[in-house]
Design an enzyme around this catalytic site. Structure first.
Site, PDB file in Angstrom:
ATOM      1  N   CYS A 140       0.827  -1.211   0.000  1.00 17.09           N
ATOM      2  CA  CYS A 140       0.000   0.000   0.000  1.00 17.09           C
ATOM      3  C   CYS A 140       0.860   1.259   0.000  1.00 17.09           C
ATOM      4  CB  CYS A 140      -0.923  -0.014   1.204  1.00 17.09           C
ATOM      5  SG  CYS A 140      -0.108  -0.505   2.748  1.00 17.09           S
ATOM      6  N   HIS A 220      -2.454   5.506   6.393  1.00 14.38           N
ATOM      7  CA  HIS A 220      -1.069   5.956   6.524  1.00 14.38           C
ATOM      8  C   HIS A 220      -0.994   7.437   6.142  1.00 14.38           C
ATOM      9  CE1 HIS A 220       0.205   1.764   6.662  1.00 14.38           C
ATOM     10  NE2 HIS A 220      -0.162   1.529   5.426  1.00 14.38           N
TER      11      HIS A 220
END
Ligand code: NAP
Length: 355
Positions: A140, A220
């Site tokens: 990711c 994130h």
């Protein structure tokens, strides 16, 4: 029609299964997992044929009343390509099994690059995935960085990128992950593995990364500094990045101030599971000083790799051009809805899912 199976039905697997099922040129033949838990039950509830990944555990499925269509070997005999979404490291152990059933394989970013013939993001590596037997969709964070750095490198040239990644401690359902009250350098050594991983899909780009883990689950956050060869303007960078279909430049007028509001916005827009398939860039953070570009972006770890898995299948299994595949995937999923709404957002303007 490409016949697809998904082995490993957790955070990534369940999303990839739904994304494949949404493609008009792909057929999801089934999903496999080991345990007959709530995710197994919901797979059946969603209409997916469920296969027991471990043939020795069939009894457990029968005992709790979760119907199965067969075992993993049965599924592998019925498909052209398998998307392995098992926990990191398990994919490598499955590799020989897939080859013995003569199915091609898409692995995930938790595996090391040598698990597959090529590493993949649709933006950077579509052609490298042509006619190979296996690809690895990078993680990711790596996907988020490659999507951002590719257009910057093509337009200005990247002399050096330096990125601090504040990583989510775990996914929302991972009650065993942490930290719960700390911010932990992870790894404490520099650079973190993310920079080298970016180079598996953007070989010419010099990027150093440092990573921390924070007590959050939503997304994130990347603090990005890129020294460019050319001299950009902030407006020029904004216009460049706005053209990328998998980058969402969060407009200031949206009043979105963090990952929580981003997820809320995704849910309000009707996104399945509140998924944000696009990188979310904070528009007002895009700043330039000389040849240095600075910005913040957020990456939804559960979602950004999902359209990439769909494109990886098409790159390996068909001769569809990259742009056409990306557009098809985006259209089938609704990728880019956020940016269209973003353009229309004004402080007084209502947002509706139909816009
Ligand atoms: N989560 C993220 O943020 C994220 C983002 C990008 C990439 N990735 C990568 O994607 C991969 C999958 O991660 P994930 O987060 O989706 O993991 P996850 O949520 O733990 O899901 C893994 C699934 O695989 C099943 N499983 C375990 N062993 C298996 C086996 N031998 N055969 C078949 N199924 C098995 C697990 O459940 P049962 O054992 O109960 O069947 C579970 O359904 C990893 O490589 C990871 O690094 C994860």
């Amino acid at each position: 029609m490409t016949r697809v199976g998904v082995n490993g039905y957790g955070t990534i697997g369940k999303r990839v299964a739904d994304a494949v099922a949404a493609q008009p040129d792909m057929m999801l033949r089934g999903v496999a997992k080991r345990s007959p838990n709530h995710e197994a039950e919901s797979a059946v509830r969603r209409g997916h044929d469920l296969y027991a990944a471990d043939p020795e555990r069939i009894d457990e499925f029968e005992r709790v009343g979760v119907p199965i269509a067969g075992t993993l070997p049965d599924l592998l005999d019925d498909i052209d390509v398998v998307v392995d979404c098992c926990p990191a490291g398990v994919g490598a152990r499955n590799r020989e099994r897939y080859a013995s059933h003569d199915v091609r394989a898409v692995f995930q970013g938790g595996e090391t690059p040598d698990v597959a013939d090529a590493s993949f993001t649709a933006r950077t590596s579509f052609e490298q995935a042509r006619d190979v037997d296996s690809v690895r969709v990078v993680s990711c964070n790596t996907t988020g960085l490659a999507r951002l750095l590719a257009p910057l490198n093509e337009t200005y040239g990247v002399e050096k990128a330096r990125v601090t990644l504040v990583r989510r401690g775990g996914d929302p359902a991972q009650t065993d992950r942490g930290p719960i009250n700390d911010i932990v350098p992870d790894p404490a050594t520099l650079p973190s593995h993310h920079g080298p991983d970016v180079r598996t899909v953007l070989p010419g780009v010099d990027v150093d990364t440092a990573a921390l883990k924070a007590p959050v689950t939503a997304m994130h956050t990347h603090s990005v500094n890129v020294t460019l060869d050319g001299t950009p303007t902030a407006d020029g960078v904004r216009e460049l990045l706005e053209q990328e279909s998998r980058l969402f430049l969060v407009p200031e007028a949206a009043g979105i101030d963090g990952a929580g509001a981003l997820k809320e916005y995704a849910l309000d827009c009707g996104r399945p599971r509140g998924d944000l398939w696009e990188n979310c860039l904070w528009t007002e953070s895009i700043s330039v000083s000389g040849t240095d570009l600075y910005l913040f972006q957020n990456v939804h770890q559960e979602a950004d790799v999902v359209p990439e898995n769909v494109d990886a299948i098409r790159a390996m299994m068909t001769d569809t051009p990259a742009e056409e595949s990306i557009t098809r995937t985006n259209d089938a999923l609704g990728v880019g809805l956020g940016s269209r709404l973003g353009e229309q957002l004004t402080p007084n303007g209502p947002v509706t899912a139909d816009d």
